[in-house]
Design an enzyme around this catalytic site. Structure first.
Site, PDB file in Angstrom:
ATOM      1  N   GLY A   1       7.822   0.306  48.030  1.00 51.29           N
ATOM      2  CA  GLY A   1       8.729  -0.802  47.716  1.00 51.29           C
ATOM      3  C   GLY A   1      10.182  -0.358  47.754  1.00 51.29           C
TER       4      GLY A   1
ATOM      5  N   ALA B   1      12.567  -0.693  53.016  1.00 52.27           N
ATOM      6  CA  ALA B   1      11.634  -1.079  54.085  1.00 52.27           C
ATOM      7  C   ALA B   1      10.513  -1.957  53.540  1.00 52.27           C
ATOM      8  CB  ALA B   1      11.050   0.173  54.737  1.00 52.27           C
TER       9      ALA B   1
ATOM     10  N   SER C   1       5.693   2.707  43.310  1.00 51.60           N
ATOM     11  CA  SER C   1       5.624   3.458  42.063  1.00 51.60           C
ATOM     12  C   SER C   1       7.028   3.606  41.504  1.00 51.60           C
ATOM     13  CB  SER C   1       5.005   4.821  42.347  1.00 51.60           C
ATOM     14  OG  SER C   1       5.338   5.701  41.315  1.00 51.60           O
TER      15      SER C   1
ATOM     16  N   ILE D   1      14.440   6.218  47.970  1.00 51.86           N
ATOM     17  CA  ILE D   1      15.380   7.251  48.417  1.00 51.86           C
ATOM     18  C   ILE D   1      16.787   7.006  47.864  1.00 51.86           C
ATOM     19  CG2 ILE D   1      15.924   6.154  50.628  1.00 51.86           C
ATOM     20  CD1 ILE D   1      15.720   9.266  51.607  1.00 51.86           C
TER      21      ILE D   1
ATOM     22  N   LYS E   1      32.052  -5.251  56.513  1.00 54.32           N
ATOM     23  CA  LYS E   1      32.220  -4.088  57.398  1.00 54.32           C
ATOM     24  C   LYS E   1      32.449  -4.574  58.823  1.00 54.32           C
ATOM     25  CE  LYS E   1      29.565  -0.295  59.386  1.00 54.32           C
ATOM     26  NZ  LYS E   1      28.334   0.478  59.399  1.00 54.32           N
TER      27      LYS E   1
ATOM     28  N   PRO F   1      34.252  -0.699  66.613  1.00 54.21           N
ATOM     29  CA  PRO F   1      34.144  -2.029  66.003  1.00 54.21           C
ATOM     30  C   PRO F   1      32.854  -2.735  66.425  1.00 54.21           C
ATOM     31  CG  PRO F   1      35.490  -2.173  67.974  1.00 54.21           C
ATOM     32  CD  PRO F   1      35.011  -0.740  67.875  1.00 54.21           C
TER      33      PRO F   1
ATOM     34  N   LEU G   1      11.426   4.834  56.868  1.00 53.35           N
ATOM     35  CA  LEU G   1      11.521   6.284  57.036  1.00 53.35           C
ATOM     36  C   LEU G   1      10.191   6.904  57.447  1.00 53.35           C
ATOM     37  CD1 LEU G   1      13.805   7.055  53.956  1.00 53.35           C
ATOM     38  CD2 LEU G   1      14.480   6.951  56.362  1.00 53.35           C
TER      39      LEU G   1
ATOM     40  N   THR H   1      21.939   2.966  61.362  1.00 52.21           N
ATOM     41  CA  THR H   1      20.903   2.297  62.151  1.00 52.21           C
ATOM     42  C   THR H   1      19.540   2.172  61.466  1.00 52.21           C
ATOM     43  OG1 THR H   1      20.742   4.455  63.226  1.00 52.21           O
ATOM     44  CG2 THR H   1      21.784   2.700  64.462  1.00 52.21           C
TER      45      THR H   1
ATOM     46  N   ILE I   1      18.384   0.745  58.618  1.00 55.57           N
ATOM     47  CA  ILE I   1      17.975  -0.591  58.164  1.00 55.57           C
ATOM     48  C   ILE I   1      17.783  -1.492  59.382  1.00 55.57           C
ATOM     49  CG2 ILE I   1      18.722  -2.628  56.865  1.00 55.57           C
ATOM     50  CD1 ILE I   1      19.936  -0.718  54.793  1.00 55.57           C
TER      51      ILE I   1
HETATM   52  P1  FAD Z   1      11.973   4.896  50.396  1.00 54.11           P
HETATM   53  O1  FAD Z   1      13.235   4.304  49.899  1.00 54.11           O
HETATM   54  O2  FAD Z   1      11.773   6.354  50.196  1.00 54.11           O
HETATM   55  O3  FAD Z   1      10.786   4.100  49.693  1.00 54.11           O
HETATM   56  C1  FAD Z   1       9.482   4.618  49.620  1.00 54.11           C
HETATM   57  C2  FAD Z   1       8.651   3.772  48.697  1.00 54.11           C
HETATM   58  O4  FAD Z   1       7.323   4.282  48.698  1.00 54.11           O
HETATM   59  C3  FAD Z   1       9.116   3.786  47.251  1.00 54.11           C
HETATM   60  O5  FAD Z   1       8.964   2.508  46.683  1.00 54.11           O
HETATM   61  C4  FAD Z   1       8.139   4.741  46.585  1.00 54.11           C
HETATM   62  O6  FAD Z   1       7.961   4.475  45.218  1.00 54.11           O
HETATM   63  C5  FAD Z   1       6.878   4.428  47.376  1.00 54.11           C
HETATM   64  N1  FAD Z   1       5.899   5.513  47.310  1.00 54.11           N
HETATM   65  C6  FAD Z   1       5.953   6.721  47.917  1.00 54.11           C
HETATM   66  N2  FAD Z   1       4.872   7.455  47.577  1.00 54.11           N
HETATM   67  C7  FAD Z   1       4.116   6.680  46.775  1.00 54.11           C
HETATM   68  C8  FAD Z   1       2.883   6.854  46.088  1.00 54.11           C
HETATM   69  N3  FAD Z   1       2.187   8.006  46.159  1.00 54.11           N
HETATM   70  N4  FAD Z   1       2.428   5.844  45.327  1.00 54.11           N
HETATM   71  C9  FAD Z   1       3.090   4.680  45.227  1.00 54.11           C
HETATM   72  N5  FAD Z   1       4.258   4.452  45.857  1.00 54.11           N
HETATM   73  C10 FAD Z   1       4.761   5.435  46.608  1.00 54.11           C
HETATM   74  N6  FAD Z   1      20.200   3.527  56.381  1.00 54.11           N
HETATM   75  C11 FAD Z   1      21.119   2.621  56.759  1.00 54.11           C
HETATM   76  O7  FAD Z   1      20.760   1.613  57.364  1.00 54.11           O
HETATM   77  N7  FAD Z   1      22.441   2.812  56.469  1.00 54.11           N
HETATM   78  C12 FAD Z   1      22.893   3.924  55.862  1.00 54.11           C
HETATM   79  O8  FAD Z   1      24.084   4.043  55.595  1.00 54.11           O
HETATM   80  C13 FAD Z   1      21.946   4.929  55.506  1.00 54.11           C
HETATM   81  N8  FAD Z   1      22.346   6.084  54.915  1.00 54.11           N
HETATM   82  C14 FAD Z   1      21.413   7.053  54.681  1.00 54.11           C
HETATM   83  C15 FAD Z   1      21.820   8.295  54.217  1.00 54.11           C
HETATM   84  C16 FAD Z   1      20.899   9.323  54.044  1.00 54.11           C
HETATM   85  C17 FAD Z   1      21.351  10.668  53.594  1.00 54.11           C
HETATM   86  C18 FAD Z   1      19.520   9.076  54.276  1.00 54.11           C
HETATM   87  C19 FAD Z   1      18.504  10.149  54.069  1.00 54.11           C
HETATM   88  C20 FAD Z   1      19.115   7.829  54.700  1.00 54.11           C
HETATM   89  C21 FAD Z   1      20.048   6.823  54.942  1.00 54.11           C
HETATM   90  N9  FAD Z   1      19.647   5.583  55.431  1.00 54.11           N
HETATM   91  C22 FAD Z   1      20.586   4.668  55.786  1.00 54.11           C
HETATM   92  C23 FAD Z   1      18.243   5.266  55.576  1.00 54.11           C
HETATM   93  C24 FAD Z   1      17.785   4.359  54.454  1.00 54.11           C
HETATM   94  O9  FAD Z   1      17.998   4.956  53.205  1.00 54.11           O
HETATM   95  C25 FAD Z   1      16.308   4.055  54.616  1.00 54.11           C
HETATM   96  O10 FAD Z   1      16.044   3.674  55.935  1.00 54.11           O
HETATM   97  C26 FAD Z   1      15.889   2.919  53.766  1.00 54.11           C
HETATM   98  O11 FAD Z   1      16.273   3.132  52.461  1.00 54.11           O
HETATM   99  C27 FAD Z   1      14.412   2.708  53.825  1.00 54.11           C
HETATM  100  O12 FAD Z   1      13.725   3.669  53.110  1.00 54.11           O
HETATM  101  P2  FAD Z   1      12.178   3.438  52.912  1.00 54.11           P
HETATM  102  O13 FAD Z   1      11.980   2.133  52.234  1.00 54.11           O
HETATM  103  O14 FAD Z   1      11.514   3.659  54.207  1.00 54.11           O
HETATM  104  O15 FAD Z   1      11.747   4.644  51.962  1.00 54.11           O
END
Ligand code: FAD
Length: 495
Positions: free
Chosen positions: A17, A20, A44, A50, A83, A101, A340, A351, A353
């Protein structure tokens, strides 16, 4: 139809959650409203998300627009600012500066790109920069903002905008939307993923408390680890570290300085072995350093980051290691990876999101039934792979064209071999000033032009057909375009 003969998907389980997970949930709830499809998010709160990802590109507005959410509401809910692009500082050495831009440059004439006319004029000694012909870049540089016209009177008025937002608040907003639309949420740690012995498809998630969550389709939004796609299904990862040398980041939030107006652009400043981001929100700012751990120790990274925050630090800096690359298959069996878990490219062009959005669009367009026909998976995987490679090439371009001479890191980047797909682009650009366009490109020619120009890479010659235009007329037309843009910017309110 008999239940037994009906191959339709009855239940989707979204694993995670973060941004993504909740984007996927909200979009599927909206898309399948009034159908019996059951959607469940398992996340969880112990593990958390992240917690970075604050700069976006304009497609995000179309994403939430499709959900029926309005700019004002999303901006209020996520403490967002506007932005207009990204400002690159010091990428060609100290003091260098340009804006990428969201928008076009000048006015094409007779099917010939504007940049050819500009190049001719530049060769004739006119010092006006290309950015002077971009309304988006000029508004951003002036700290101005206005909504673009829905019916721009000419190409000269075309620009777009995105958001800087608090990603945590964005996920909460989408969660409320998804839950209001019937999405179920389970807050629990997933202990294991159960596969069907007969075909290796995912049958269920087993939670820490022993409960099982069954589903027909699993969307893996579990972040870098790829709990289902990687750990359970064993799908590998294609590492792109040879082209994208940064593999870690420190992220830290800072307080806004009283009286400071938030800039309508993301700031990305080159440092000795990577770059620093600065993202203004209404209630605070996001800062971070993306760096190569082979070139910079953690202490050095912090020493480069901390003196240059957008304000006083509000949080302890958090280290986030990452591996640039993509999941070899974004869709395997009955599991689709979004976010991710499907791969990561460093956030230089904001990129991630946007790739979540296109992943969701693709899933909607190719939504399977329980037979999971292979051509559907193949198409999804092909589109996803190509799109990520295009974005990868665009990001590599920034490293390849850098003109810094201060460290081995930047020299190595300039000398590194690049993917053949990018080589073709660079070769055609320098030979003929044209853009190779592949399928599934997220960045349009105007974006490539912004980076070529920003780094001072120009074609050997402008389009010869430009010589058909009377030079005096050309000079007058270009001056008029510049004046129109400058006047418009002067009349526009501050961001
Ligand atoms: P996460 O946010 O990691 O979510 C994972 C989910 O899975 C969480 O809810 C977690 O609780 C759950 N989970 C994992 N394991 C378990 C388990 N065992 N049991 C239950 N639940 C579990 N993107 C942009 O578009 N613009 C930006 O400026 C940008 N800056 C970034 C900077 C950095 C340094 C990094 C690393 C990333 C950046 N990103 C950016 C990428 C962006 O943060 C992610 O694409 C976005 O947050 C999506 O993350 P996610 O939902 O895939 O993963």
């Amino acid at each position: 139809m008999d239940e037994i003969d009906d191959p339709r998907i009855r239940s989707v389980v979204i694993v995670g959650g973060g941004t993504a997970g909740w984007m996927t949930a909200a979009a599927l709830v909206q898309h399948f409203r009034s159908t019996p499809l059951k959607i469940t998010v398992v996340e969880s709160s112990d593990i958390g998300t992240i917690g970075v990802g604050e700069a976006t590109i304009p497609t995000i507005r179309r994403f939430y627009g499709q959900l029926g959410l309005r700019d004002d509401d999303v901006m209020r809910a996520t403490q967002a600012t506007c932005k207009l692009g990204i400002r690159f500082i010091d990428w060609s050495g100290p003091g260098s500066d340009f804006i990428h831009p969201f928008g076009l440059y000048g006015q094409d004439v007779k099917g010939i790109g504007f940049h050819h006319y500009w190049l001719k004029q530049k060769r004739a000694g006119d010092p006006a920069p290309l950015a002077a012909y971009s309304l988006g870049a000029s508004l951003a540089a002036g700290g101005k903002f206005i909504q673009p016209s829905p019916n721009p009177p000419s190409q000269l008025s075309v620009f777009d905008w995105a958001l800087h937002l608090d990603a945590g608040l964005f996920a909460q907003h989408l969660r409320a939307y998804a839950e209001a639309g019937g999405c179920a949420r389970i807050d629990a740690r997933i202990r294991s993923v159960e596969l069907r012995p007969e075909d290796g498809f995912v049958r269920a998630l087993t939670l820490d408390d022993g409960r099982e969550v069954e589903g027909d389709l699993f969307v893996d939004c579990s972040g870098f680890k790829g709990l289902v796609i990687g750990e359970a299904l064993g799908v590998g990862f294609e590492d792109w570290g040879r082209w994208l040398p940064c593999d870690a980041a420190y992220a830290v939030q800072s307080a806004n300085r009283p009286g400071d107006a938030p800039a309508p652009f993301t700031r990305v400043t080159a440092r000795s072995a990577g770059w620093q981001w600065g993202i203004p929100l209404r209630h605070r700012a996001g800062n971070g350093l993306v760096f190569s751990s082979a070139h910079l120790s953690d202490d050095q990274a912090l020493a480069e980051l901390m003196p240059h925050l957008l304000g006083d630090p509000l949080t302890e800096p958090r280290r986030i290691p990452f591996r640039p690359g993509r999941r070899s298959q974004a869709w395997a069996k009955n599991c689709v990876a979004i976010g991710l878990s499907s791969g990561f490219l460093e956030p230089l062009e904001s990129t991630s999101i946007a790739l979540i959005e296109t992943g969701i669009e693709r899933l909607k367009a190719l939504f399977p039934d329980r037979r999971f026909a292979q051509p559907i998976l193949d198409e999804f995987n092909d589109q996803t792979a190509r799109e990520m490679e295009r974005v990868r090439d665009f990001i590599i371009l920034h490293y390849k064209l850098n003109r810094r001479t201060d460290t081995d890191f930047w020299r190595d980047c300039r000398e590194m071999a690049i993917p053949e797909t990018l080589e073709r682009k660079l070769a055609l650009w320098t030979a003929r000033g044209q853009f190779v366009r592949y399928r599934w490109e997220m960045f349009h020619p105007a974006s490539w032009l912004a980076i070529y120009d920003g780094f001072g890479l120009y074609p050997d010659h402008y389009d010869p057909a430009v010589d058909a235009m009377d030079p005096a007329y050309l000079a007058r037309s270009l001056a008029e375009m510049r004046t129109n843009i400058a006047d418009f910017v002067a009349r526009t309110p501050d961001h």
